[in-house]
Enzyme design. Structure first.
Site, short mmCIF file in Angstrom:
data_model
loop_
_atom_site.label_atom_id
_atom_site.label_comp_id
_atom_site.label_asym_id
_atom_site.label_seq_id
_atom_site.Cartn_x
_atom_site.Cartn_y
_atom_site.Cartn_z
N ASP A 1 -46.11 -69.67 64.83
CA ASP A 1 -46.63 -70.73 63.89
C ASP A 1 -48.09 -70.64 64.17
O ASP A 1 -48.73 -70.69 65.11
CB ASP A 1 -46.24 -72.05 64.62
CG ASP A 1 -46.36 -73.35 63.50
OD1 ASP A 1 -46.90 -73.07 62.36
OD2 ASP A 1 -45.89 -74.29 63.96
N ASP B 1 -47.46 -70.72 56.98
CA ASP B 1 -48.17 -70.46 58.34
C ASP B 1 -46.96 -70.33 59.31
O ASP B 1 -47.49 -70.28 60.59
CB ASP B 1 -48.90 -71.62 58.56
CG ASP B 1 -48.37 -72.85 58.67
OD1 ASP B 1 -47.36 -73.07 57.86
OD2 ASP B 1 -48.74 -73.84 58.99
N GLU B 2 -45.68 -69.91 59.11
CA GLU B 2 -44.88 -69.90 60.09
C GLU B 2 -43.66 -69.23 59.57
O GLU B 2 -43.19 -69.06 58.73
CB GLU B 2 -44.19 -71.54 60.75
CG GLU B 2 -43.66 -72.18 59.60
CD GLU B 2 -43.06 -73.51 60.05
OE1 GLU B 2 -42.63 -73.49 61.16
OE2 GLU B 2 -43.11 -74.34 59.48
#
Length: 427
Positions: A34, A128-129
């Protein structure tokens, strides 16, 4: 999940990795990676003068909503999805920035490329993860899960100027919890034998699927920790929260989660890139690197039975300014020479001078290999057969068995390597 203040004292310390030292990670093949305050971190990377200031990214008008806030701003209570007007009241001295979504997408593609260099089993959840299943990479790379997690953290920071947090665990559910508990810029390993020791002290809000109302309903009957849910008989849970949710939460509270990492099924592009240890101006050196990356990309295309119509290069300069340039071919190709020729043209004709930090080659508009290859230049029709012969030689004798002559020289900008690292696979 509940606030950090809800956690039992010392819980995170028992599992967090510090200075490369952490718990036993055997049996932990799932990683959740993350990015830390992703949008804000990218904006700060572009404007380093903001590093020590509270930064809020989002709509800056009266009806705007916060998309991201760095950790300095979060200390004032600023959170994602909060109205910007409230964020201004909480932290009036913050720097408010409008989002640059194209830039975030570009960085996200680069980060996912790092993940796919390590394993094809990558399940993106958002920009983003992502989840990674590294079970195959453990054998291929000869590394532990924790070392792979550390490698990812190092590469993300070196290549993209931002940080990430990594959870390492036997299951997706626990890995995602772990990454959240070691933010920012941390790594937490939950050994297979210690899953219940890790889970049971957590508040019930840590369970995937428990929102505010469900947490309140459980707390009303004395079920405040994950251990309480695990100890509760399933018929009792059904009466409290309903059959479906009870049958979902009960196994999670016991550490069971059989969900597999599900990678995207369709290849949209294939490529490779390299971040130099020192910045380079020398265009001849950059051309040699383009040849190496073109060779790697073409081999990956052939290995997957694909060809691409669009050749794209990516160049990141010393100040992190990043440009991409592309050209679409008349016919799809998987030939090293064709890809390299166009990549060099893009470098020479469409790329300004400057010290280069990273360079990459990517093929897009992919199609399945039809068996026949029309090249732009008929006399070069033997190059594909040469590539295929090289593929067979490498498959039998290893990657170093055959290389273009210009790549046989040692490359001091790549840690003294003369061959591509065996743990890199074009993504």
């Amino acid at each position: 999940m509940g606030r950090s203040g809800d956690l039992p004292r010392g819980l995170v310390d028992r599992f967090v990795v510090r200075d490369g030292v952490g718990p036993d990670d055997s049996g932990c093949s799932i990683l959740h990676v993350d990015m830390d305050a992703f949008y804000a971190s990218v904006e700060i990377r572009e404007r380093p003068e903001l590093k020590d200031k509270p930064v809020v990214v989002g709509g800056i008008g009266n009806r705007g909503v916060v998309s991201s806030a760095n950790y300095i701003a979060r200390k004032y209570g600023v959170r994602s999805a909060m109205p910007t007007s409230r964020a201004r009241r909480l932290c009036p001295h913050a720097v408010f920035v409008s989002p640059t979504f194209g830039l975030y997408q570009e960085v996200s593609r680069g980060v996912l490329g790092i993940f796919r260099d390590i394993t094809p089993l990558v399940e993106p959840l958002s920009l983003d993860e992502a989840f990674l299943d590294v079970s195959g990479a453990l054998r291929r790379m000869g590394m532990t899960s924790g070392r792979i997690g550390q490698l990812i953290r190092e590469r993300v920071e070196a290549e993209h100027g931002i940080t990430c947090s990594v959870g390492v665990a036997p299951t997706k559910f626990v890995a995602k919890l772990a990454s959240g508990l070691c933010k920012p810029d941390g790594m937490l390993v939950v050994p297979k034998a210690s899953v219940l020791e890790f889970l049971h002290p957590l508040p019930v809000s840590a369970l995937w699927g428990v929102g505010k109302k469900t947490a309140e309903r459980l707390a009303d009957v004395g079920l405040e920790r994950v251990a309480d849910v695990a100890a509760a008989p399933l018929p009792r849970l059904r009466r409290i929260i309903g059959n479906a949710l009870a049958e979902h939460l009960h196994p999670l509270a016991h550490g069971y989660d059989d969900r597999a990492v599900e990678p995207e099924s369709v290849d949209k592009s294939v490529g490779a890139e390299e971040t130099f240890e020192v910045d380079h101006w020398d265009r001849e050196l950059l051309k040699r690197e383009l040849l190496r990356l073109s060779e790697k990309t073409a081999a990956a295309l052939r290995g997957r039975g694909l060809r691409g119509r669009t050749v794209s290069i990516k160049v990141r300069f010393a100040d992190f300014t990043t440009i991409t340039r592309s050209r679409t071919l008349l016919v799809p190709t998987d030939v090293t020479r064709e890809i390299f020729k166009v990549a060099c043209q893009l470098l020479a004709e469409q790329t300004p001078p400057g010290a280069v930090r990273l360079i990459g080659v990517r093929m897009e508009q992919l199609t399945q290999d039809s068996g026949e290859q029309l090249l732009l230049d008929a006399p070069e029709s033997g190059w594909r057969e040469a590539d295929q012969a090289a593929d067979r030689a490498r498959a039998k004798f290893g990657h170093a068995a055959i290389r273009p002559a210009s790549l046989l020289r040692q490359a001091p900008d790549r840690s003294g390597e003369t061959e591509p690292r065996p743990d890199r696979t074009p993504g």
